[in-house]
Design an enzyme around this catalytic site. Structure first.
Site, PDB file in Angstrom:
ATOM      1  N   ASP A 402       0.917  -0.511  -0.140  1.00  0.00           N
ATOM      2  CA  ASP A 402      -0.002  -0.442   0.290  1.00  0.00           C
ATOM      3  C   ASP A 402       0.869   1.181  -0.241  1.00  0.00           C
ATOM      4  OD1 ASP A 402      -1.274   2.054   0.631  1.00  0.00           O
ATOM      5  OD2 ASP A 402      -3.345   0.527   1.747  1.00  0.00           O
ATOM      6  N   HIS A 403       0.751   2.000  -0.671  1.00  0.00           N
ATOM      7  CA  HIS A 403       1.203   2.852  -1.050  1.00  0.00           C
ATOM      8  C   HIS A 403       1.292   4.142  -0.843  1.00  0.00           C
ATOM      9  CE1 HIS A 403       5.073   4.897  -2.620  1.00  0.00           C
ATOM     10  NE2 HIS A 403       4.803   4.784  -4.213  1.00  0.00           N
TER      11      HIS A 403
END
Ligand code: CAO
Length: 430
Positions: A402-403
């Site tokens: 998850d950036h």
């Protein structure tokens, strides 16, 4: 003043002797004008027969499995006297519409599995019984927005309740996780009558597929996923695993690659704690919640769809115990016997397709976790060792993350660490 009227199947175009696949009302039910009374199925589509007026069902004449044509008796309805003219007009409407288009309203056709929002976006009415509609009305819910999960795409009371709960959660969720509806303003899903192009067969989605599908869609749309790839040389580890399995007696543990992967994943999570976290919020501010426990989920393929049982406290367990628990949970998963406790609380997931094949894939993060490891089939490859090519067993790894929480550099380091552990498992003790 009220009167009892017998309600008949209206003009349904060229269709004759259609089977009744579901009766949607029972004596005592109150129905409004246009509420569906029963569902018929033709070779092209299923269709609802709507009530031609408002009233209370006195008796139901028809039953599931009966075959009906225009004029067949359906039920008797007690109506207020002033409702009587409505019967005529409703039948008239259905005649017109059916002639225009045999697969459309007011005998409502559903050419595809009707997950409600997609179907409704194309203008087809949601499939809900009068009692569910009236329940939705009471709660102020627009049934056209509710995803139906019942048999044949029918809307259940629980679907309405879930819709309300989700709406409340959205109201309570402040900014960090963003606009939960994602505000995507997408085109409606294409509503295609596939039977026009060739023979088709229709199947209801399993309960697991419906639930996991909804979760996967949300995760795919709402998490900015990135996937990094790495390769691990597992030549020595595989030789060790095979050796352990050879040594085992009759009741011996079967050491699987999955168990080693889970153990190595835990060691990597300890080295890079942000991968063992979730996004949250406190006092309206976004926060990161680092977990100091290591509950590792693994994707298990079952005849009914994908499930993710969880090995609890994997950091406190040996590889033998992890392998045994994975075997037990995978068996339970295949037998459909996993309970909620077996599938909740995970902090990171491993999805291994190694036993099946493939060279790589992009796993979808299992929210609220922030990363997932995908593993495909190890293969012998010639690897340059400085003097020549040596045959080495190479395992492809893919890490989706998850950036919002981690970045590419952290992910590359995580994978390098993991690959180094798998290449030389003694490092796990360091
Ligand atoms: N490379 C090469 N061979 C592998 C391997 C890999 N990465 N992983 C497993 N194998 C081999 C095993 O060694 C085993 O052979 P042996 O019996 O000779 O030891 C064989 O493949 C079968 O393994 P398995 O898949 O039955 O067992 P597992 O412990 O590896 O996996 C489980 C268990 C539950 C993960 C698996 O059954 C499963 O369901 N996998 C699918 C997961 C999935 O669907 N992921 C996708 C999610 S996204 O849609």
């Amino acid at each position: 003043m009220s009167e009892i009227r017998e309600i008949h199947v209206p003009d349904i175009g060229d269709f004759k002797d259609l089977p009744v696949i579901e009766v949607l009302v029972k004596p005592g039910d109150k129905v409004a004008f246009d509420d569906p009374l029963l569902t018929l199925e033709s070779d092209k589509a299923s269709m609802d027969v709507p009530s031609p007026g408002a009233g209370t069902v006195v008796s139901v004449i028809i039953k599931e499995g009966d075959r009906v044509s225009k004029g067949s008796s359906i039920l008797t309805l007690q109506m207020a006297a002033d409702e009587a003219p409505a019967i005529q007009s409703a039948v008239a409407v259905s005649e017109v519409s059916i002639k225009d288009s045999p697969a459309s309203a007011p005998v409502v056709a559903k050419p595809v599995a009707p997950v409600a929002p997609a179907v409704n976006a194309s203008g087809v009415k949601p499939h809900a019984s009068p009692s569910v509609r009236s329940y939705a009305r009471k709660l102020g819910v627009d049934v056209s927005k509710v995803a139906a999960t019942g048999k044949g795409g029918r809307m259940l009371r629980e679907d309405v309740e879930r819709f309300v709960k989700d709406a409340l959660v959205r109201l309570d969720s402040p900014a960090p996780r963003g606009d939960q509806s994602a505000g995507l303003n997408l085109l409606p899903w294409p509503d295609v009558d596939f039977a026009k192009f060739g023979t088709v067969e229709k199947f209801a989605l399993s309960r697991i597929k419906k639930i996991s599908g909804a979760n996967l869609s949300r995760n795919w749309v709402m998490i900015p996923h990135v996937t990094n790839n790495e390769e691990a040389d597992i030549t020595e580890l595989e030789a060790f695993r095979v050796q352990l399995n050879k040594e085992g007696g009759k009741d011996a543990i079967k050491y699987t690659m999955l168990a080693f992967l889970i153990k190595a994943a835990v060691a990597s999570l300890k080295a890079f704690p942000q991968f063992n976290s979730s996004l949250g919020s406190e006092d309206g501010e976004p926060i990161l919640i680092l977990k100091q426990y290591y509950h590792i989920g693994f994707a298990a393929d079952t005849p009914n769809g994908l499930v993710v049982p969880v090995i609890r406290d994997a950091d406190q367990k040996g590889i033998g115990q992890i392998a045994t628990e994975c075997g037990e949970l995978a068996r339970k998963a295949r037998d459909g016997k996993l309970g909620p406790a077996d599938m909740t609380g995970g902090t990171f997931t491993v999805s291994s397709l190694g036993g099946i094949g493939g060279t790589g894939f992009t796993p979808i993060i299992n929210a609220p976790e922030v990363a997932i490891l995908g593993v495909t089939r190890a293969q012998i490859r010639p690897v340059w060792d400085g003097n020549g090519f040596a045959p080495r067993l190479i395992l492809p790894l893919a890490l989706s993350w998850d950036h919002r929480v981690v970045d590419g550099a952290a992910s590359a380091r995580f994978l390098q660490h993991l690959a180094a552990l798998l290449a030389d498992f003694r490092r796990i003790t360091l």
